[in-house]
Design a protein around this motif. Structure first.
Motif, PDB file in Angstrom:
ATOM      1  N   UNK A 256       0.810  -1.225  -0.123  1.00  0.00           N
ATOM      2  CA  UNK A 256       0.028   0.052   0.036  1.00  0.00           C
ATOM      3  C   UNK A 256       0.986   1.427  -0.209  1.00  0.00           C
ATOM      4  N   UNK A 257       1.945   1.387   0.946  1.00  0.00           N
ATOM      5  CA  UNK A 257       2.694   2.514   0.808  1.00  0.00           C
ATOM      6  C   UNK A 257       3.476   2.778  -0.518  1.00  0.00           C
ATOM      7  N   UNK A 258       3.843   1.544  -1.136  1.00  0.00           N
ATOM      8  CA  UNK A 258       4.550   1.703  -2.443  1.00  0.00           C
ATOM      9  C   UNK A 258       3.579   2.205  -3.399  1.00  0.00           C
ATOM     10  N   UNK A 259       2.460   1.822  -3.406  1.00  0.00           N
ATOM     11  CA  UNK A 259       1.527   2.356  -4.378  1.00  0.00           C
ATOM     12  C   UNK A 259       0.924   3.662  -4.094  1.00  0.00           C
ATOM     13  N   UNK A 260       1.105   4.039  -2.736  1.00  0.00           N
ATOM     14  CA  UNK A 260       0.758   5.571  -2.411  1.00  0.00           C
ATOM     15  C   UNK A 260       1.944   6.263  -3.042  1.00  0.00           C
ATOM     16  N   UNK A 261       3.301   5.804  -2.902  1.00  0.00           N
ATOM     17  CA  UNK A 261       4.315   6.622  -3.390  1.00  0.00           C
ATOM     18  C   UNK A 261       4.730   6.153  -4.976  1.00  0.00           C
ATOM     19  N   UNK A 262       3.888   5.826  -5.518  1.00  0.00           N
ATOM     20  CA  UNK A 262       4.112   5.493  -7.087  1.00  0.00           C
ATOM     21  C   UNK A 262       5.074   6.410  -7.750  1.00  0.00           C
ATOM     22  N   UNK A 263       4.657   7.594  -7.464  1.00  0.00           N
ATOM     23  CA  UNK A 263       5.523   8.785  -8.215  1.00  0.00           C
ATOM     24  C   UNK A 263       6.856   8.741  -8.038  1.00  0.00           C
ATOM     25  N   UNK A 264       7.291   8.261  -6.870  1.00  0.00           N
ATOM     26  CA  UNK A 264       8.831   8.232  -6.325  1.00  0.00           C
ATOM     27  C   UNK A 264       9.500   7.123  -6.791  1.00  0.00           C
ATOM     28  N   UNK A 265       8.974   6.085  -7.329  1.00  0.00           N
ATOM     29  CA  UNK A 265       9.506   5.152  -7.559  1.00  0.00           C
ATOM     30  C   UNK A 265       9.912   4.665  -9.033  1.00  0.00           C
ATOM     31  N   UNK A 266      11.119   4.129  -9.274  1.00  0.00           N
ATOM     32  CA  UNK A 266      11.425   3.594 -10.622  1.00  0.00           C
ATOM     33  C   UNK A 266      10.389   2.651 -11.141  1.00  0.00           C
ATOM     34  N   UNK A 267      10.141   2.567 -12.266  1.00  0.00           N
ATOM     35  CA  UNK A 267       8.921   1.636 -12.809  1.00  0.00           C
ATOM     36  C   UNK A 267       9.771   0.375 -12.767  1.00  0.00           C
ATOM     37  N   UNK A 268       8.880  -0.778 -12.228  1.00  0.00           N
ATOM     38  CA  UNK A 268       9.228  -2.177 -12.037  1.00  0.00           C
ATOM     39  C   UNK A 268       8.077  -2.998 -11.805  1.00  0.00           C
ATOM     40  N   UNK A 269       7.987  -4.217 -12.203  1.00  0.00           N
ATOM     41  CA  UNK A 269       7.016  -5.034 -12.077  1.00  0.00           C
ATOM     42  C   UNK A 269       6.615  -5.245 -10.527  1.00  0.00           C
ATOM     43  N   UNK A 270       7.685  -5.183  -9.672  1.00  0.00           N
ATOM     44  CA  UNK A 270       7.721  -5.515  -8.312  1.00  0.00           C
ATOM     45  C   UNK A 270       8.799  -4.812  -7.354  1.00  0.00           C
ATOM     46  N   UNK A 271       8.755  -4.644  -6.258  1.00  0.00           N
ATOM     47  CA  UNK A 271       9.848  -4.391  -5.393  1.00  0.00           C
ATOM     48  C   UNK A 271      10.127  -5.375  -4.286  1.00  0.00           C
ATOM     49  N   UNK A 272      11.157  -5.325  -3.834  1.00  0.00           N
ATOM     50  CA  UNK A 272      11.828  -6.111  -2.709  1.00  0.00           C
ATOM     51  C   UNK A 272      12.341  -5.209  -1.698  1.00  0.00           C
ATOM     52  N   UNK A 273      12.603  -5.603  -0.409  1.00  0.00           N
ATOM     53  CA  UNK A 273      13.020  -4.851   0.833  1.00  0.00           C
ATOM     54  C   UNK A 273      13.179  -5.829   1.875  1.00  0.00           C
ATOM     55  N   UNK A 274      14.329  -5.763   2.590  1.00  0.00           N
ATOM     56  CA  UNK A 274      14.484  -6.461   3.870  1.00  0.00           C
ATOM     57  C   UNK A 274      14.068  -5.553   5.158  1.00  0.00           C
ATOM     58  N   UNK A 275      13.249  -6.151   5.857  1.00  0.00           N
ATOM     59  CA  UNK A 275      13.097  -5.370   7.197  1.00  0.00           C
ATOM     60  C   UNK A 275      13.389  -6.351   8.468  1.00  0.00           C
ATOM     61  N   UNK A 276      14.311  -5.671   9.175  1.00  0.00           N
ATOM     62  CA  UNK A 276      15.075  -6.643  10.322  1.00  0.00           C
ATOM     63  C   UNK A 276      14.643  -5.839  11.509  1.00  0.00           C
ATOM     64  N   UNK A 277      13.798  -6.680  12.540  1.00  0.00           N
ATOM     65  CA  UNK A 277      13.421  -6.196  13.601  1.00  0.00           C
ATOM     66  C   UNK A 277      14.250  -6.826  14.790  1.00  0.00           C
ATOM     67  N   UNK A 278      14.967  -5.739  15.559  1.00  0.00           N
ATOM     68  CA  UNK A 278      16.033  -6.163  16.419  1.00  0.00           C
ATOM     69  C   UNK A 278      16.100  -5.499  17.566  1.00  0.00           C
ATOM     70  N   UNK A 279      17.189  -5.683  18.520  1.00  0.00           N
ATOM     71  CA  UNK A 279      17.201  -5.013  19.819  1.00  0.00           C
ATOM     72  C   UNK A 279      18.135  -3.928  19.723  1.00  0.00           C
ATOM     73  N   UNK A 280      18.141  -3.144  20.912  1.00  0.00           N
ATOM     74  CA  UNK A 280      18.969  -1.896  21.052  1.00  0.00           C
ATOM     75  C   UNK A 280      20.496  -2.346  20.916  1.00  0.00           C
ATOM     76  N   UNK A 281      21.084  -3.476  21.219  1.00  0.00           N
ATOM     77  CA  UNK A 281      22.477  -3.902  21.206  1.00  0.00           C
ATOM     78  C   UNK A 281      22.840  -4.086  19.595  1.00  0.00           C
ATOM     79  N   UNK A 282      22.008  -4.727  18.836  1.00  0.00           N
ATOM     80  CA  UNK A 282      22.315  -5.168  17.481  1.00  0.00           C
ATOM     81  C   UNK A 282      22.419  -3.714  16.658  1.00  0.00           C
TER      82      UNK A 282
END
Length: 173
Positions: free
Chosen positions: A40-66
């Motif tokens: 949904x966020x990338x759909x909302x931001x479509x004008x800021x994106x290079x054209x592609x069939x899809x997008x990937x990203x990694x989300x790492x949820x961690x602690x303060x130490x890491x």
């Protein structure tokens, strides 16, 4: 548009998490929810994106130490922070042609969020951990797409855009 989010939850993958870690710091957001939100966020931001069939990203949820270790290594700030964004796209490089979408997913980069810091900030702000994690994810996503806040005006624009993104998935601060 297809969006693939590789969610890495430190607390569910740590070799021997303590009882405190597993009880108080597990992420309250399931991977399918993260995927829906980023789509949904990338759909909302479509004008800021290079054209592609899809997008990937990694989300790492961690602690303060890491996150402190990463912050020290990459930003030379030896302290925990709430979110780090490692963009895969070069902001000032020539843009991909917008008339011909890529036929493979475009990797946007990596986001790292400290659930410990997010939990403290959520309590300070008087909203849920879920809302704070989404807020931090939108902030990091905007950084992946080249947004920055070197001055008060650009920070205000970025914060306004974050509010729009939260509202698009029916969350509010």
């Amino acid at each position: 548009m297809e969006v693939e989010v590789n969610v890495q939850d430190y607390f569910s993958t740590a070799s021997e998490p303590t009882a405190t870690e597993t009880d108080s710091l597990s992420c309250p957001i399931a991977t399918p929810t993260w995927e829906r939100w980023f789509e949904q966020w990338l759909d909302t931001l479509q004008s800021d994106l290079p054209a592609a069939d899809g997008y990937e990203l990694t989300l790492r949820l961690t602690d303060d130490s890491e996150i402190q270790s990463l912050n020290a290594q990459y930003r030379h700030k030896n302290q925990p922070t709430d979110v780090l964004a490692f963009a895969a796209l070069e902001v000032n490089s020539p843009q991909l042609p917008t008339s011909m979408p890529l036929s493979f997913p475009l990797y946007l980069g990596d986001l790292v969020i400290s659930v410990e810091t997010a939990d403290r900030q959520a309590q300070q702000q008087g909203h849920s951990l879920e809302t704070e994690l989404a807020w931090l994810a939108t902030h990091g996503l905007l950084h992946l797409l080249g947004w920055d806040h070197p001055d008060e005006e650009s920070l205000k624009e970025m914060l306004n855009q974050q509010e729009i993104l939260l509202e698009s998935v029916e969350l509010t601060l």
